[in-house]
Design a protein around this motif. Sequence first.
Motif, PDB file in Angstrom:
ATOM      1  N   UNK A   1      61.119 -56.686  41.079  1.00 11.04           N
ATOM      2  CA  UNK A   1      61.937 -55.497  41.310  1.00 11.04           C
ATOM      3  C   UNK A   1      61.978 -54.552  40.113  1.00 11.04           C
ATOM      4  N   UNK A   2      61.015 -54.739  39.201  1.00  9.74           N
ATOM      5  CA  UNK A   2      60.867 -53.845  38.048  1.00  9.74           C
ATOM      6  C   UNK A   2      62.178 -53.712  37.261  1.00  9.74           C
TER       7      UNK A   2
ATOM      8  N   UNK B   1      70.166 -51.556  40.862  1.00 12.49           N
ATOM      9  CA  UNK B   1      70.924 -50.492  41.527  1.00 12.49           C
ATOM     10  C   UNK B   1      71.580 -51.033  42.802  1.00 12.49           C
ATOM     11  N   UNK B   2      72.466 -50.243  43.387  1.00 12.18           N
ATOM     12  CA  UNK B   2      73.114 -50.654  44.632  1.00 12.18           C
ATOM     13  C   UNK B   2      72.087 -50.850  45.741  1.00 12.18           C
ATOM     14  N   UNK B   3      71.040 -50.037  45.702  1.00  9.05           N
ATOM     15  CA  UNK B   3      69.990 -50.145  46.722  1.00  9.05           C
ATOM     16  C   UNK B   3      69.213 -51.455  46.562  1.00  9.05           C
ATOM     17  N   UNK B   4      68.924 -51.806  45.309  1.00  9.78           N
ATOM     18  CA  UNK B   4      68.141 -53.018  45.041  1.00  9.78           C
ATOM     19  C   UNK B   4      68.954 -54.300  45.182  1.00  9.78           C
ATOM     20  N   UNK B   5      70.270 -54.224  44.985  1.00 12.82           N
ATOM     21  CA  UNK B   5      71.107 -55.418  44.878  1.00 12.82           C
ATOM     22  C   UNK B   5      70.923 -56.418  46.018  1.00 12.82           C
ATOM     23  N   UNK B   6      71.015 -56.011  47.292  1.00 11.09           N
ATOM     24  CA  UNK B   6      70.876 -57.018  48.355  1.00 11.09           C
ATOM     25  C   UNK B   6      69.518 -57.700  48.368  1.00 11.09           C
ATOM     26  N   UNK B   7      68.465 -56.965  47.991  1.00 13.48           N
ATOM     27  CA  UNK B   7      67.124 -57.544  47.949  1.00 13.48           C
ATOM     28  C   UNK B   7      66.990 -58.529  46.780  1.00 13.48           C
ATOM     29  N   UNK B   8      67.567 -58.168  45.647  1.00 10.83           N
ATOM     30  CA  UNK B   8      67.545 -59.039  44.464  1.00 10.83           C
ATOM     31  C   UNK B   8      68.306 -60.328  44.751  1.00 10.83           C
TER      32      UNK B   8
ATOM     33  N   UNK C   1      79.038 -57.126  36.644  1.00 13.03           N
ATOM     34  CA  UNK C   1      78.716 -55.700  36.723  1.00 13.03           C
ATOM     35  C   UNK C   1      77.874 -55.251  35.541  1.00 13.03           C
ATOM     36  N   UNK C   2      78.227 -55.708  34.351  1.00  9.86           N
ATOM     37  CA  UNK C   2      77.479 -55.320  33.153  1.00  9.86           C
ATOM     38  C   UNK C   2      76.094 -55.954  33.127  1.00  9.86           C
ATOM     39  N   UNK C   3      75.988 -57.168  33.651  1.00  7.05           N
ATOM     40  CA  UNK C   3      74.678 -57.814  33.746  1.00  7.05           C
ATOM     41  C   UNK C   3      73.763 -57.023  34.672  1.00  7.05           C
ATOM     42  N   UNK C   4      74.290 -56.658  35.834  1.00  2.00           N
ATOM     43  CA  UNK C   4      73.495 -55.885  36.795  1.00  2.00           C
ATOM     44  C   UNK C   4      73.061 -54.550  36.200  1.00  2.00           C
ATOM     45  N   UNK C   5      73.975 -53.912  35.472  1.00  6.23           N
ATOM     46  CA  UNK C   5      73.661 -52.637  34.835  1.00  6.23           C
ATOM     47  C   UNK C   5      72.579 -52.805  33.779  1.00  6.23           C
TER      48      UNK C   5
END
Length: 212
Positions: free
Chosen positions: A36-37, A67-74, A58-62
């Motif tokens: 997911x680059x 992104x919110x778009x990538x989150x469910x796929x990740x 939240x800080x880890x994801x950032x």
Amino acid sequence: MRKLRSYKLVIFDFDGTVTDSFPVFLSILSKVTNKYNLYSVDVNNHKEVEMFRSMNTLNILKKLGVTKVKLPFVVSYTRALMYEHCDNIRLIPEVIVAAKELSSYGVKVAIVSSSTNSYIASVLGEHDMSIFDEIASGVSIFGKASKIKAICRRAGIEGKDAILIGDEVRDEAAAAAANIHFTAVLWGYNNASSFNDKTPFLETPHNLLELI
């Protein structure tokens, strides 16, 4: 710290609390970040790993660039990889013993987890699955509070008589939102510096048995 047998309901997080899954998570992390680059974490760099362990979700994801778009796929891909490697994930024996002992005292024991039911079943096995009165699986990464409330409601237990045992800051936030007690464990994903000074915590699985 209040003895666990004094509660009517003890809820355990799964990954990093009931299991020692963090090493497996680190081993599959590069596949996730490459696909997911995302930011590439040097899992062999202890300082960098501990930096991530000190951060909330939240800080880890950032930091990773999720992104919110990538989150469910990740999340979905990570779950799939963890399931593929579930044979390499070790249960924490003391947690299983603690759950059995609490049950013998008449305390209800449950699991609430973002992991899938098939993954939890594969890691626990049929025998250890039977210890728990309820297993709420497949919870969204920020959706534990509603599941905790539902577990308490079905058990007919008030928040003051329930506690969540977990290894992440988001577990503490979920417990607070569900108005139940919380104790952190330090053998999982977040380290001590990620929690606030007032958070009660257990350093080792043996400490859990001492708290029964």
